[in-house]
Design an enzyme around this catalytic site. Structure first.
Site, PDB file in Angstrom:
ATOM      1  N   ILE A 117       0.856  -1.197   0.000  1.00  0.00           N
ATOM      2  CA  ILE A 117       0.000   0.000   0.000  1.00  0.00           C
ATOM      3  C   ILE A 117       0.892   1.248   0.000  1.00  0.00           C
ATOM      4  O   ILE A 117       1.177   1.837   1.041  1.00  0.00           O
ATOM      5  CB  ILE A 117      -0.955   0.017   1.220  1.00  0.00           C
ATOM      6  CG1 ILE A 117      -1.767  -1.271   1.292  1.00  0.00           C
ATOM      7  CG2 ILE A 117      -1.911   1.220   1.140  1.00  0.00           C
ATOM      8  CD1 ILE A 117      -2.665  -1.515   0.102  1.00  0.00           C
ATOM      9  N   HIS A 118       1.330   1.634  -1.193  1.00  0.00           N
ATOM     10  CA  HIS A 118       2.096   2.879  -1.326  1.00  0.00           C
ATOM     11  C   HIS A 118       1.111   4.004  -1.641  1.00  0.00           C
ATOM     12  O   HIS A 118      -0.098   3.854  -1.467  1.00  0.00           O
ATOM     13  CB  HIS A 118       3.201   2.733  -2.385  1.00  0.00           C
ATOM     14  CG  HIS A 118       2.705   2.404  -3.756  1.00  0.00           C
ATOM     15  ND1 HIS A 118       2.568   3.342  -4.736  1.00  0.00           N
ATOM     16  CD2 HIS A 118       2.287   1.228  -4.301  1.00  0.00           C
ATOM     17  CE1 HIS A 118       2.096   2.764  -5.836  1.00  0.00           C
ATOM     18  NE2 HIS A 118       1.921   1.490  -5.600  1.00  0.00           N
ATOM     19  N   ALA A 119       1.647   5.150  -2.076  1.00  0.00           N
ATOM     20  CA  ALA A 119       0.807   6.347  -2.203  1.00  0.00           C
ATOM     21  C   ALA A 119      -0.435   6.141  -3.068  1.00  0.00           C
ATOM     22  O   ALA A 119      -1.542   6.544  -2.706  1.00  0.00           O
ATOM     23  CB  ALA A 119       1.642   7.504  -2.747  1.00  0.00           C
TER      24      ALA A 119
END
Lengths: 88, 321
Positions: free
Chosen positions: A14-16
């Site tokens: 779950i990155h940006a």
């Protein structure tokens, strides 16, 4: 209130970008969303909160939706996780 | 296309350039339609092909000494031919003069001749500056223009959303007002310059109070005449359906007079301190100009963390598996 466990299937975690997608989905509904990872619990409508989870590939999250449209919120969110946020 | 009359040029610049009209006053009816200048040496030498007659003609020391070296009759013929073009006017620099019969022909053809004591180069530079400014593309935008930490910020948004009140609060916090309500934007060599549309001073309407004079009230340090435009901030009422920028990874831009200007759509709601946010927008913009983008730094750190954690988790899987 509905609770559901999901696993992070996209490689980058779950990155940006996925965090933004989660928050945008959550803010469309009136129900509250909490996301739990290990001993952390955050508000799913807060972008900083979701990113703070730093949920990596293969880790597990618990989604808790609470409100009148909780079922729809949960279904749409689960779909996002299932389709790996459109990533690898 | 804007048109500048010779009369207007003379009226506004006669003191700065110390211009003197040596032809009849009626010659000042001519108009100027271009910001470029021309030195008509070649035309006086007889080469009138491609003569840029529509520009202001500058006669410096070189041209004058050449004119004076010409045979009187030849000069008479040449100048008659030159003056048959629709020339906006001649300006002689260094306080020099032309043979008298040139003045008569100019009077006859209704072409003004001015003199200035200024040196040719300096005069041409200054005149170019003036003409560039006059002919610069411009437009007026409904908004409030403020200088925040040296960044020109244009506040826009519907009437009554609180642009003026926001500017007032910013002025009270030590920032500077350029103009309220109508901002004149000019394109000056690739940069946009905003100023007031008039010269009345720094007045502002505050709803329920009326007009106030910001300069009188807060002092000279609270105002400035013009500023380059760096960011537009569009104030808008909060709407749940609107897709607001959350991380700042995406840079929105608007087109003003052909230049790209970063724009921020700022949702406002009661109790929100807009002026503090405007200050933050300015500082964040300065940081970005210096190469530090907070949203990029944060998301990069997050990505590194995710990779590291994923590696450890997957290694553990393999051990167990």
């Amino acid at each position: 209130m509905i609770r559901r466990k999901v696993q992070i299937k996209n490689e980058l975690g779950i990155h940006a970008r996925p965090a933004t997608m989660i928050v945008k989905t959550a803010t469309k509904y009136r129900s509250d969303l909490r996301i739990i990872k290990d001993d952390m619990e955050i508000n799913g409508k807060s972008i900083m909160g979701v990113m703070t989870l730093a949920a990596e590939h293969n880790s597990e999250l618990e989604l808790v939706a609470d409100g009148i449209d909780e079922q729809y919120l949960m279904d749409e969110l689960t779909e996002l996780f299932e389709t790996k946020f459109g990533e690898e | 296309m804007k048109i500048l009359t010779v009369k207007e040029l003379y009226q506004t610049m006669k003191e700065e350039f110390a211009l003197t009209l040596i032809t009849h006053p009626s010659t000042m009816e001519k108009t100027i339609s271009t910001k470029y200048l021309h030195r008509p040496g070649l035309a006086f030498a007889g080469h009138i092909v491609r003569f840029s007659y529509q520009r202001i003609q500058i006669l410096g020391e070189t041209e004058i000494s050449f004119i004076r070296s010409l045979d009187q009759n030849l000069l008479y013929e040449r100048f008659k031919e030159i003056a048959s073009y629709d020339i906006p006017g001649f300006i002689i620099t260094k306080g020099l003069s032309v043979p008298e019969h040139m003045e008569y022909i100019a009077d006859d053809m209704k072409i003004p001749i001015f003199t200035t004591p200024m040196g040719t180069d300096k005069f041409m530079n200054e005149l170019r500056k003036y003409l560039n400014d006059f002919f610069a593309p411009s437009k007026t935008i409904h908004g409030t223009f403020v200088d925040i930490f040296g960044q020109g910020i244009l506040l826009t948004g519907k009437s009554g959303i609180g642009k003026s009140e926001c500017a007032l609060e910013l002025v009270e916090r030590g920032h500077r007002l350029i103009t309220d309500d109508a901002v004149k934007i000019k394109l000056r060599s690739d940069s946009l310059i905003g100023s007031s549309t008039n010269e009345y001073g720094h007045f502002m309407e505050v709803r329920g109070v009326g007009l106030i004079d910001v300069e009188k009230m807060f002092g000279i340090q609270a105002v400035r005449k013009e500023k380059s435009l760096d960011i537009q901030v569009e104030l808008m009422p909060w709407r749940d359906t609107m897709d607001y920028e959350r991380l700042g990874l995406r840079d929105n831009q608007v087109d003003i007079l052909g230049e790209k200007v970063p724009i921020i759509y700022l949702p406002i709601s009661p109790g929100k301190n807009v002026s503090v946010i405007i200050e933050v927008i300015s500082m964040n913009h300065i940081l970005k100009m210096y190469g530090y983008d907070a949203s990029k730094v944060y998301t990069q750190r997050l990505q590194q963390d995710l990779q590291k954690k994923a590696k450890i988790r997957n290694a553990n899987y393999e051990e167990k598996g």
